[in-house]
Design a protein around this motif. Structure first.
Motif, short mmCIF file in Angstrom:
data_model
loop_
_atom_site.label_atom_id
_atom_site.label_comp_id
_atom_site.label_asym_id
_atom_site.label_seq_id
_atom_site.Cartn_x
_atom_site.Cartn_y
_atom_site.Cartn_z
N CYS A 1 -2.55 -3.03 9.22
CA CYS A 1 -1.33 -2.99 8.42
C CYS A 1 -0.07 -3.18 9.25
O CYS A 1 0.10 -2.54 10.30
CB CYS A 1 -1.28 -1.66 7.69
N HIS B 1 2.76 -2.12 8.71
CA HIS B 1 3.70 -1.00 8.63
C HIS B 1 3.60 -0.08 9.84
O HIS B 1 4.60 0.20 10.49
CB HIS B 1 3.47 -0.23 7.32
N ALA B 2 2.38 0.39 10.11
CA ALA B 2 2.22 1.32 11.24
C ALA B 2 0.82 1.24 11.83
O ALA B 2 0.34 2.20 12.42
CB ALA B 2 2.52 2.75 10.78
N GLY C 1 -2.12 0.85 10.22
CA GLY C 1 -3.18 1.48 9.41
C GLY C 1 -4.32 0.51 9.10
O GLY C 1 -4.16 -0.70 9.23
N CYS D 1 -3.06 -0.09 1.39
CA CYS D 1 -3.30 0.55 2.69
C CYS D 1 -3.61 2.03 2.49
O CYS D 1 -2.89 2.74 1.80
CB CYS D 1 -2.09 0.37 3.59
N HIS E 1 -0.28 4.74 3.85
CA HIS E 1 0.95 5.06 3.09
C HIS E 1 0.98 4.30 1.77
O HIS E 1 2.04 4.15 1.16
CB HIS E 1 2.19 4.76 3.93
N TYR F 1 0.91 1.21 0.80
CA TYR F 1 1.60 -0.06 0.57
C TYR F 1 0.62 -1.01 -0.11
O TYR F 1 -0.56 -1.04 0.23
CB TYR F 1 2.05 -0.69 1.90
FE1 FES Z 1 -0.21 0.83 6.09
FE2 FES Z 1 1.74 2.57 6.48
S1 FES Z 1 0.27 1.89 7.91
S2 FES Z 1 1.19 1.58 4.67
#
Ligand code: FES
Length: 164
Positions: free
Chosen positions: A57, A59-60, A62, A80, A83, A85
């Motif tokens: 992911c 975002h972070a 994931g 995900c 979080h 998403y």
């Molecule tokens: Fe995927 Fe945050 S790591 S939504």
């Protein structure tokens, strides 16, 4: 003797498609986790169509590749597990739900895109095998070509969350 000018650096040669498994291992609704040219990707078969998306992911980091599938605005999204998403498996768009003030209170409104955040690749089958063609070959794509998930795509620590 005259010294030759150094040749300008050639762009990295594009590797050909990579076989990631047999057709039978990815029936409708199933998925394959693979590492192609060091990049972690997830291949899914949804409504008879093969799609391929970066497994980690944007975002972070994931494990997006193991997320549930949900529909948003008639589009198939992978959610995900970290979080939640929602990412469009065909386009890589990340969706969010707007809030609207209606009948005296805040209510969930329509879903909109934040733009393409997760890179997608090409996947198809041929002769009983499934192939993936990456849409980028560089580990550090040029700024113009950059998609946020590129930053995590080769991370062993993150990628192993999807493979295991
Ligand atoms: Fe995927 Fe945050 S790591 S939504």
């Amino acid at each position: 003797a005259a010294t030759a000018e150094p040749a300008p650096e050639e762009p990295k040669q594009a590797p050909g498609p990579t076989c990631v498994g047999d057709t039978v291992t990815c029936p409708e609704g199933a998925r394959l986790q693979a590492k192609v040219e060091g990049r972690y990707v997830t291949v899914l078969r949804l409504d008879g169509k093969l799609v391929c998306i970066d497994a980690i992911c944007f975002h972070a980091g994931g494990p997006l590749g193991i997320g549930d599938i949900e529909e948003v605005n008639g589009r198939k999204c992978i959610v995900c597990p970290w979080h939640f998403y929602k990412i469009d498996v065909e386009s890589g768009d990340k969706y969010y739900q707007t809030m609207e003030f209606k009948e005296g209170k805040m209510q969930a409104g329509e879903w909109k895109s934040n733009g393409v955040r997760q890179r997608t690749h090409k996947a198809w089958e041929e002769g009983g095998k499934i192939y993936v063609q990456l849409t980028t070959y560089e580990r550090r794509p040029s700024h113009a070509d950059y998609v946020e998930s590129d930053g995590y795509a080769f991370d062993e620590k993150c990628g192993d969350r999807c493979l295991n």
